[in-house]
Design a protein around this motif. Structure first.
Motif, PDB file in Angstrom:
ATOM      1  N   ASP B  97       0.824  -1.200   0.000  1.00 17.58           N
ATOM      2  CA  ASP B  97       0.000   0.000   0.000  1.00 17.58           C
ATOM      3  C   ASP B  97       0.867   1.263   0.000  1.00 17.58           C
ATOM      4  O   ASP B  97       0.625   2.205  -0.755  1.00 17.58           O
ATOM      5  N   ASN B  98       1.910   1.267   0.818  1.00 20.70           N
ATOM      6  CA  ASN B  98       2.730   2.476   0.948  1.00 20.70           C
ATOM      7  C   ASN B  98       3.693   2.680  -0.209  1.00 20.70           C
ATOM      8  O   ASN B  98       3.982   3.804  -0.585  1.00 20.70           O
ATOM      9  N   THR B 101       3.402   1.349  -5.945  1.00 25.40           N
ATOM     10  CA  THR B 101       3.681   1.073  -7.358  1.00 25.40           C
ATOM     11  C   THR B 101       3.666  -0.421  -7.670  1.00 25.40           C
ATOM     12  O   THR B 101       4.114  -0.829  -8.732  1.00 25.40           O
ATOM     13  N   ALA B 233      -1.750   3.320  -9.576  1.00 28.49           N
ATOM     14  CA  ALA B 233      -2.545   4.480  -9.163  1.00 28.49           C
ATOM     15  C   ALA B 233      -3.611   4.823 -10.210  1.00 28.49           C
ATOM     16  O   ALA B 233      -4.706   5.270  -9.854  1.00 28.49           O
ATOM     17  N   GLN B 234      -3.293   4.609 -11.481  1.00 33.58           N
ATOM     18  CA  GLN B 234      -4.307   4.863 -12.516  1.00 33.58           C
ATOM     19  C   GLN B 234      -5.487   3.910 -12.346  1.00 33.58           C
ATOM     20  O   GLN B 234      -6.645   4.316 -12.476  1.00 33.58           O
ATOM     21  N   ARG B 236      -6.379   2.360  -9.542  1.00 34.32           N
ATOM     22  CA  ARG B 236      -7.084   2.683  -8.295  1.00 34.32           C
ATOM     23  C   ARG B 236      -7.943   3.940  -8.458  1.00 34.32           C
ATOM     24  O   ARG B 236      -9.055   4.016  -7.935  1.00 34.32           O
ATOM     25  N   TRP B 243      -5.796   6.599  -4.057  1.00 33.44           N
ATOM     26  CA  TRP B 243      -4.455   6.195  -4.494  1.00 33.44           C
ATOM     27  C   TRP B 243      -3.394   6.831  -3.614  1.00 33.44           C
ATOM     28  O   TRP B 243      -3.680   7.696  -2.847  1.00 33.44           O
TER      29      TRP B 243
END
Lengths: 473, 243
Positions: B97-98, B101, B233-234, B236, B243
């Motif tokens: 999560d952190n 990527t 991220a895209q 999410r 994100w």
């Protein structure tokens, strides 16, 4: 508190009163003589210019003199192999081996770099002279090269800081640098960014990534308080940049949402007269950079440049999407405290930047090279850039390959490159201008405004390290 | 160029064009060892090669194969490896999560190797470095069970060495195209200008054989997707997961 006398002065000082800069690109001729030269550079004896440390005491030096060594240079000086093995991979491999990561492809590819950068293994040491006048550069160069047995001069590069700290693309530069914990803040400007741990810029100190330490080459006197520098010769296509601003302004002039960027009647607020086209050019320029050309951050003043606005005391936390584009150059390079995908990376990739323009200033009335007026060529101009940090991999390369190009830090810009300095192709490049209504206007067709014409990864040793290298047998 | 070929080259080419039934035995046990001795081939480094078009550098693949220490090559040793992952389950999820990527990561035990396969965005070293910064402790628990791991612990203080070690244990990704494979080989040897005679594309299998002798475990290609690459991220953001 850090002992500034052990650091090379150019790491923490900008030498802002010495606008003329010359780089001497040197190859070790005879290792013994080169080591004697290093000893003389520490002591200032036998005519060799003395290395400028971070502690000037009461006497400001007339000129400043600093050195950086490549991996090949450390080898040529006889650095023990056990120590060489402790340097990080990216430094050992050198800048040319990292070309794809850095976006040095196409016309920026190392195969196209001119001499002396076309033979990177011959570049051993780059000495930098900073002075108020060109004549002083000449004097120090002669002093540095008196002993022909020590080094062979491969070539030089020279730059000059323009009045007002403006650079070729017309923006004000040299506005801010990271402030470091344990270092007296000589500039004392307000800055909402936290002070960076000293390990951001010096080996052997805590880094911004909690618990992580970069490897310090041993013995300690060699590695401790040293750092790394990505030296880059970056050619700038200023005429191309100005042409692009023209095209973009025409595009926005007729765009149905162009009025959201610049309400009719507000043209003069931009400060360039009543022309709507000229005002739109400046709006595009400001959005590409994240600052108006006078340095005003868009995060603080999105509608027009404001000479009363603070240039450094801002953050992207709480800045609405419409104020500063997520893809703007300064936001990409340093997202400050703003939301990014790599949550732990905020403030971890910061760099000390020391840049100086080279080549003649751009003259819009005579954009082409007077020596070749019919070729449509600009005279070569650009930036001699130094990007300094304790880890080339975790800072310079990480910033270059994931943020500057690719735009991985924010899904709204992923897949695009930096509009000013990215590895752009007109067929695929894009940049979104944010609108107050929440939408965007997408600008396409960015060419590559900046191309690489040389460079090298350098180790900037401490004064103790230079003496250690001088004492090698 | 044909005149530059040695008698061995000509002999092999002839066999290659009209393979005899006994050739595979002759080739495997006699010819290839001789040939490897005459033409040493370096092991190609592992991992995804950065794409020239930066936008293509998403959903890259890591295939990390970590051989267990000799004393752990047993059911008990393999169970210890399984336990190291299970005990750090929460940390691994928090790390994913952190770091932000990584699309997927999975751990597999195959023949006394503990393997980590993952898909990630951007640069490989940034991915590993961010992971160490986030969940270095979990890596330490795994690495202490594998060959050569002791020198890397704690990985938070050996970041550069740890990244290099991971890189060396990540499988080489054999490019789909022969020209890319030859480029990798030339890059490794520092060859830029002159191609030796056996770089002729029609003889590519020979080079591949030698590379597979030096490098028994490889990935074939860099992964195949059923849709264009997107970042974590895209995805999410599109699915409104934050994100």
């Amino acid at each position: 508190m850090i002992n500034l006398a052990d650091l090379q002065g150019n790491i923490l000082r900008g030498y802002t009163k010495k606008p003329h800069v010359r780089y001497l690109i040197l190859e070790v001729a005879e290792p013994g003589a080169a080591r004697r030269w290093l000893a003389d550079s520490v002591s200032g004896r036998n005519g060799v210019p003395q290395i400028t440390s971070g502690d000037w005491g009461k006497n400001k030096p007339d000129t400043c003199f600093n050195i950086g060594l490549t991996y090949e240079g450390l080898r040529a000086l006889g650095t023990p192999s056990a120590s060489l093995k402790m340097f990080p991979n990216e430094f050992v491999e050198g800048m040319t081996a990292r070309a794809v990561k850095l976006g040095d492809v196409g016309r920026s590819a190392p195969e196209k770099w001119p001499a002396p950068f076309n033979e990177p293994k011959r570049i051993h040491l780059i000495a930098t002279i900073y002075a108020e006048k060109v004549e002083q550069l000449d004097v120090d160069q002669e002093r540095a090269l008196t002993d022909v047995k020590a080094f062979k001069l491969l070539d030089t590069r020279e730059g000059y800081n323009f009045p007002g700290d403006f650079v070729h693309f017309g923006y004000r530069d040299n506005i801010t640098q990271p402030r470091f914990e344990g270092v007296p803040d000589s500039q004392r400007y307000p800055d909402r960014q936290p002070k960076a741990p000293l390990g951001t810029v010096l080996l052997g100190h805590p880094t911004n990534l909690e618990g992580l330490m970069w490897r310090v080459p041993e013995p300690a006197e060699l590695g401790h308080n040293g750092t790394f520098n990505a030296f880059r010769v970056l050619k700038q296509d200023v005429a191309g940049f100005e042409r692009y601003l023209d095209h973009a302004a025409f595009y926005l002039f007729v765009h149905p949402k162009g009025g959201e960027l610049l309400p009719h009647g507000d043209e003069e607020k931009i400060g360039k007269g009543p022309s709507r086209h000229t005002a739109l050019r400046e709006i595009v320029a400001a959005n590409l950079c994240g600052r108006w050309r006078d340095g005003t951050p868009l995060a603080l003043s999105a509608d027009a440049p404001d000479p009363n606005e603070n240039l450094t005391n801002f953050d992207y936390v709480g800045v609405g999407d419409a104020r500063c584009p997520h893809g703007a150059h300064i936001r990409r390079c340093n997202p400050r405290g703003g939301q990014i995908v790599q949550r732990i990376a905020n403030n971890s990739r910061r760099l000390v930047r020391r840049g100086v323009p080279y080549g003649p200033p751009y003259d819009p009335a005579n954009p082409y090279d007077p020596a070749k007026p019919y070729d449509g060529d600009e005279p070569e101009r650009g930036l001699l850039g130094n990007f300094i940090g304790a880890s080339l991999g975790a800072q310079f390369e990480a910033m270059s390959c994931d943020w500057l190009n690719l735009g991985l830090q924010d899904p709204r810009i992923t897949g695009s490159n930096d509009p000013i300095s990215g590895t752009n192709d007109p067929g695929t490049s894009w940049f979104d201008l944010p609108l107050k209504s929440g939408g965007t206007i997408r600008l396409p067709g960015f060419p590559e405004f900046v191309s690489t014409r040389g460079g090298a990864y350098m180790f900037l040793p401490s004064l103790a390290a230079i003496q250690y290298l001088a004492d090698l047998r | 160029m044909a005149n530059d070929e040695s008698w061995l080259d000509r002999f092999v080419n002839k066999l290659h064009k009209k393979p005899k039934p006994w050739f595979k035995y002759f080739g495997a046990y006699i010819l290839v060892p001789i040939w490897a001795r005459l033409t040493p081939v370096k092991r190609l480094p592992g991992g995804a090669r950065p794409a020239i078009q930066p936008g293509d550098n998403v959903q890259s693949m890591m295939n990390l194969i970590m051989p267990l220490k000799r004393e752990n090559r047993s059911p008990i040793g393999r169970a210890k490896a399984a336990l190291a992952i299970a005990e750090n389950r929460d940390q691994i999820f928090a790390g994913l999560d952190n770091v932000g990527t990584v699309h997927f990561a999975r751990f597999v035990i195959v023949n006394d190797n503990i393997c980590m396969f993952s898909f990630y965005d951007g640069d490989f070293t940034n991915y590993i470095r961010d992971f160490i910064a986030t969940i270095g402790g979990a890596f330490n628990d795994v690495v202490k069970l594998v060959e050569g791991g002791d020198a890397l612990i704690p990985c938070e203080e050996n970041v550069e060495a740890f990244i290099q070690w991971i890189h060396e244990h990540d499988l080489y990704q054999v490019p789909d195209t022969p020209t890319d494979f030859l480029r990798d080989q030339e890059d490794l040897n520092g060859d830029k200008a002159v191609s030796p005679v056996n770089d002729d594309l029609t003889l590519l299998p020979r080079k591949l054989v030698l590379q597979l002798r030096a490098n028994a475990n490889v990935s074939l290609g860099s992964g195949y997707r059923a849709y264009p690459g997107f970042s974590v991220a895209q995805v999410r953001k599109k699915l409104e997961l934050g994100w």
